[in-house]
Design a protein around this motif. Structure first.
Motif, PDB file in Angstrom:
ATOM      1  N   VAL A   1     -15.130  34.484  40.974  1.00 19.09           N
ATOM      2  CA  VAL A   1     -15.931  33.495  40.245  1.00 19.09           C
ATOM      3  C   VAL A   1     -16.686  32.603  41.218  1.00 19.09           C
ATOM      4  CG1 VAL A   1     -15.817  31.473  38.734  1.00 19.09           C
ATOM      5  CG2 VAL A   1     -14.504  33.535  38.172  1.00 19.09           C
ATOM      6  N   LYS A   2     -16.009  32.126  42.247  1.00 15.37           N
ATOM      7  CA  LYS A   2     -16.677  31.268  43.243  1.00 15.37           C
ATOM      8  C   LYS A   2     -17.845  31.999  43.901  1.00 15.37           C
ATOM      9  CE  LYS A   2     -13.742  27.547  44.246  1.00 15.37           C
ATOM     10  NZ  LYS A   2     -14.400  26.338  43.860  1.00 15.37           N
ATOM     11  N   MET A   3     -17.627  33.265  44.269  1.00 16.38           N
ATOM     12  CA  MET A   3     -18.676  34.045  44.915  1.00 16.38           C
ATOM     13  C   MET A   3     -19.874  34.220  43.977  1.00 16.38           C
ATOM     14  SD  MET A   3     -18.631  37.961  46.314  1.00 16.38           S
ATOM     15  CE  MET A   3     -18.501  38.593  44.656  1.00 16.38           C
ATOM     16  N   MET A   4     -19.617  34.588  42.730  1.00 19.90           N
ATOM     17  CA  MET A   4     -20.706  34.811  41.780  1.00 19.90           C
ATOM     18  C   MET A   4     -21.422  33.508  41.438  1.00 19.90           C
ATOM     19  SD  MET A   4     -20.926  38.028  41.467  1.00 19.90           S
ATOM     20  CE  MET A   4     -22.045  38.190  40.078  1.00 19.90           C
ATOM     21  N   ALA A   5     -20.691  32.412  41.318  1.00 17.93           N
ATOM     22  CA  ALA A   5     -21.310  31.120  41.033  1.00 17.93           C
ATOM     23  C   ALA A   5     -22.202  30.687  42.196  1.00 17.93           C
ATOM     24  CB  ALA A   5     -20.241  30.070  40.759  1.00 17.93           C
ATOM     25  N   THR A   6     -21.754  30.926  43.411  1.00 17.82           N
ATOM     26  CA  THR A   6     -22.566  30.582  44.585  1.00 17.82           C
ATOM     27  C   THR A   6     -23.854  31.390  44.593  1.00 17.82           C
ATOM     28  OG1 THR A   6     -20.584  29.999  45.840  1.00 17.82           O
ATOM     29  CG2 THR A   6     -22.565  30.510  47.109  1.00 17.82           C
ATOM     30  N   GLN A   7     -23.766  32.670  44.277  1.00 22.46           N
ATOM     31  CA  GLN A   7     -24.973  33.498  44.203  1.00 22.46           C
ATOM     32  C   GLN A   7     -25.901  33.017  43.090  1.00 22.46           C
ATOM     33  OE1 GLN A   7     -23.896  37.625  43.762  1.00 22.46           O
ATOM     34  NE2 GLN A   7     -22.890  37.703  45.750  1.00 22.46           N
ATOM     35  N   LEU A   8     -25.335  32.705  41.940  1.00 24.42           N
ATOM     36  CA  LEU A   8     -26.148  32.250  40.813  1.00 24.42           C
ATOM     37  C   LEU A   8     -26.806  30.907  41.115  1.00 24.42           C
ATOM     38  CD1 LEU A   8     -27.200  32.634  37.960  1.00 24.42           C
ATOM     39  CD2 LEU A   8     -25.018  31.719  37.113  1.00 24.42           C
ATOM     40  N   ALA A   9     -26.132  30.054  41.844  1.00 25.23           N
ATOM     41  CA  ALA A   9     -26.681  28.735  42.162  1.00 25.23           C
ATOM     42  C   ALA A   9     -27.939  28.830  43.025  1.00 25.23           C
ATOM     43  CB  ALA A   9     -25.623  27.878  42.857  1.00 25.23           C
ATOM     44  N   THR A  10     -28.147  29.956  43.709  1.00 25.68           N
ATOM     45  CA  THR A  10     -29.387  30.122  44.467  1.00 25.68           C
ATOM     46  C   THR A  10     -30.572  30.387  43.540  1.00 25.68           C
ATOM     47  OG1 THR A  10     -29.137  32.519  44.790  1.00 25.68           O
ATOM     48  CG2 THR A  10     -28.136  31.061  46.457  1.00 25.68           C
ATOM     49  N   LYS A  11     -30.293  30.767  42.298  1.00 27.03           N
ATOM     50  CA  LYS A  11     -31.347  31.049  41.317  1.00 27.03           C
ATOM     51  C   LYS A  11     -31.568  29.895  40.355  1.00 27.03           C
ATOM     52  CE  LYS A  11     -30.304  35.901  41.571  1.00 27.03           C
ATOM     53  NZ  LYS A  11     -29.008  36.391  41.785  1.00 27.03           N
TER      54      LYS A  11
ATOM     55  N   VAL B   1     -25.028  35.264  30.832  1.00 28.44           N
ATOM     56  CA  VAL B   1     -23.792  35.654  30.163  1.00 28.44           C
ATOM     57  C   VAL B   1     -22.825  36.110  31.241  1.00 28.44           C
ATOM     58  CG1 VAL B   1     -22.727  37.208  28.487  1.00 28.44           C
ATOM     59  CG2 VAL B   1     -25.062  36.354  28.087  1.00 28.44           C
ATOM     60  N   MET B   2     -21.685  35.440  31.326  1.00 30.18           N
ATOM     61  CA  MET B   2     -20.702  35.719  32.378  1.00 30.18           C
ATOM     62  C   MET B   2     -19.370  36.130  31.767  1.00 30.18           C
ATOM     63  SD  MET B   2     -19.471  33.168  35.432  1.00 30.18           S
ATOM     64  CE  MET B   2     -18.666  33.829  36.881  1.00 30.18           C
ATOM     65  N   ARG B   3     -18.804  37.169  32.321  1.00 29.20           N
ATOM     66  CA  ARG B   3     -17.433  37.526  31.957  1.00 29.20           C
ATOM     67  C   ARG B   3     -16.505  36.711  32.857  1.00 29.20           C
ATOM     68  NH1 ARG B   3     -14.170  43.166  32.833  1.00 29.20           N
ATOM     69  NH2 ARG B   3     -12.268  42.494  31.768  1.00 29.20           N
ATOM     70  N   HIS B   4     -15.374  36.304  32.329  1.00 24.96           N
ATOM     71  CA  HIS B   4     -14.378  35.566  33.112  1.00 24.96           C
ATOM     72  C   HIS B   4     -13.952  36.365  34.331  1.00 24.96           C
ATOM     73  CE1 HIS B   4     -11.214  38.288  31.827  1.00 24.96           C
ATOM     74  NE2 HIS B   4     -11.775  38.230  30.621  1.00 24.96           N
ATOM     75  N   GLY B   5     -13.359  35.691  35.294  1.00 22.14           N
ATOM     76  CA  GLY B   5     -12.829  36.361  36.477  1.00 22.14           C
ATOM     77  C   GLY B   5     -11.574  37.153  36.157  1.00 22.14           C
ATOM     78  N   GLN B   6     -11.125  37.920  37.135  1.00 21.19           N
ATOM     79  CA  GLN B   6      -9.927  38.741  36.967  1.00 21.19           C
ATOM     80  C   GLN B   6      -8.747  37.871  36.547  1.00 21.19           C
ATOM     81  OE1 GLN B   6      -7.698  40.147  40.470  1.00 21.19           O
ATOM     82  NE2 GLN B   6      -8.169  42.204  39.712  1.00 21.19           N
TER      83      GLN B   6
ATOM     84  N   ALA C   1     -11.183  31.888  30.603  1.00 23.93           N
ATOM     85  CA  ALA C   1     -12.596  31.497  30.531  1.00 23.93           C
ATOM     86  C   ALA C   1     -12.762  30.035  30.926  1.00 23.93           C
ATOM     87  CB  ALA C   1     -13.148  31.744  29.130  1.00 23.93           C
ATOM     88  N   GLN C   2     -11.866  29.186  30.460  1.00 24.10           N
ATOM     89  CA  GLN C   2     -11.912  27.773  30.846  1.00 24.10           C
ATOM     90  C   GLN C   2     -11.742  27.624  32.356  1.00 24.10           C
ATOM     91  OE1 GLN C   2     -12.323  24.896  28.782  1.00 24.10           O
ATOM     92  NE2 GLN C   2     -12.930  26.370  27.216  1.00 24.10           N
ATOM     93  N   GLN C   3     -10.830  28.387  32.930  1.00 28.75           N
ATOM     94  CA  GLN C   3     -10.625  28.350  34.380  1.00 28.75           C
ATOM     95  C   GLN C   3     -11.846  28.892  35.119  1.00 28.75           C
ATOM     96  OE1 GLN C   3      -6.945  30.579  34.613  1.00 28.75           O
ATOM     97  NE2 GLN C   3      -5.745  28.690  34.851  1.00 28.75           N
ATOM     98  N   THR C   4     -12.520  29.868  34.534  1.00 27.92           N
ATOM     99  CA  THR C   4     -13.736  30.403  35.152  1.00 27.92           C
ATOM    100  C   THR C   4     -14.774  29.297  35.275  1.00 27.92           C
ATOM    101  OG1 THR C   4     -13.314  32.662  34.419  1.00 27.92           O
ATOM    102  CG2 THR C   4     -15.628  32.073  34.851  1.00 27.92           C
ATOM    103  N   TRP C   5     -14.977  28.509  34.221  1.00 26.76           N
ATOM    104  CA  TRP C   5     -15.938  27.408  34.310  1.00 26.76           C
ATOM    105  C   TRP C   5     -15.462  26.367  35.319  1.00 26.76           C
ATOM    106  CZ3 TRP C   5     -20.418  25.891  34.808  1.00 26.76           C
ATOM    107  CH2 TRP C   5     -20.764  24.548  34.760  1.00 26.76           C
ATOM    108  N   GLU C   6     -14.170  26.058  35.335  1.00 27.13           N
ATOM    109  CA  GLU C   6     -13.652  25.090  36.303  1.00 27.13           C
ATOM    110  C   GLU C   6     -13.977  25.528  37.732  1.00 27.13           C
ATOM    111  OE1 GLU C   6      -9.450  24.670  35.553  1.00 27.13           O
ATOM    112  OE2 GLU C   6      -9.801  23.947  33.518  1.00 27.13           O
ATOM    113  N   GLU C   7     -13.795  26.810  38.028  1.00 23.09           N
ATOM    114  CA  GLU C   7     -14.092  27.329  39.369  1.00 23.09           C
ATOM    115  C   GLU C   7     -15.591  27.341  39.649  1.00 23.09           C
ATOM    116  OE1 GLU C   7     -12.010  28.159  41.865  1.00 23.09           O
ATOM    117  OE2 GLU C   7     -10.300  27.594  40.632  1.00 23.09           O
ATOM    118  N   ALA C   8     -16.379  27.742  38.668  1.00 24.31           N
ATOM    119  CA  ALA C   8     -17.825  27.887  38.869  1.00 24.31           C
ATOM    120  C   ALA C   8     -18.551  26.553  38.893  1.00 24.31           C
ATOM    121  CB  ALA C   8     -18.421  28.757  37.751  1.00 24.31           C
ATOM    122  N   SER C   9     -18.044  25.570  38.196  1.00 22.75           N
ATOM    123  CA  SER C   9     -18.778  24.314  37.982  1.00 22.75           C
ATOM    124  C   SER C   9     -19.164  23.589  39.266  1.00 22.75           C
ATOM    125  CB  SER C   9     -17.987  23.376  37.075  1.00 22.75           C
ATOM    126  OG  SER C   9     -16.778  22.989  37.690  1.00 22.75           O
TER     127      SER C   9
END
Length: 150
Positions: A31-41, A5-10, A56-64
């Motif tokens: 978002v990029k930093m947190m997605a990179t950390q999550l991708a290690t798991k 469960v992720m909250r959107h970025g600032q 929220a849509q932009q958060t997924w775009e950045e994280a994807s």
């Protein structure tokens, strides 16, 4: 089943409607930093469930870019800030038991979702771009971690 469960970025504060607020440059970096950390798991999600709000849509775009292509990305109107945690958890439960699911939403819903899945965890506060990892089995639910950007 593992649920993240992720909250959107600032997001900026200036917009005609709350639903139109966009991520700030700092929010995109969070978002990029947190997605990179999550991708290690976990490298891939079976489902990504996203609020229809712009941030929220932009958060997924950045994280994807940190993950392999998910089986499905679904925008759910139920994932708005005032969404019903019980209804959202019922929707998540409809997905396959062995799935990895990413949910991107807002305060206060993200905290209430954690509480719905893991009642003993309560409804934690989330910093922007924070991610909670929940592991669900038929016999138990566990809040594995709640990670915030540094």
């Amino acid at each position: 089943m593992d649920i993240y469960v992720m909250r959107h970025g600032q997001a900026g504060m200036v917009a005609k409607r709350d639903s139109e607020r966009e991520l700030t440059a700092d929010g995109r970096a969070q978002v990029k930093m947190m997605a990179t950390q999550l991708a290690t798991k976990t490298a891939q999600f079976d489902y990504v469930l996203v609020s229809p709000f712009v941030r929220a849509q932009q958060t997924w775009e950045e994280a994807s870019s940190a993950f392999s292509e998910p089986s499905r990305v679904i925008t759910l109107n139920e994932l708005t800030p005032d969404g019903d945690a019980k209804a959202v958890s019922a929707l998540v439960d409809e997905f396959a038991a062995d799935s990895q699911i990413l949910v991107i939403s807002h305060l206060p819903l993200v905290g209430y979702l954690v509480q719905e899945f893991v009642p003993s965890a309560g409804a934690p506060l989330f910093a922007t771009a924070a991610i909670a990892h929940i592991h669900l089995t038929t016999s138990q639910s566990k809040l594995v971690a709640l990670e915030h950007p540094a």
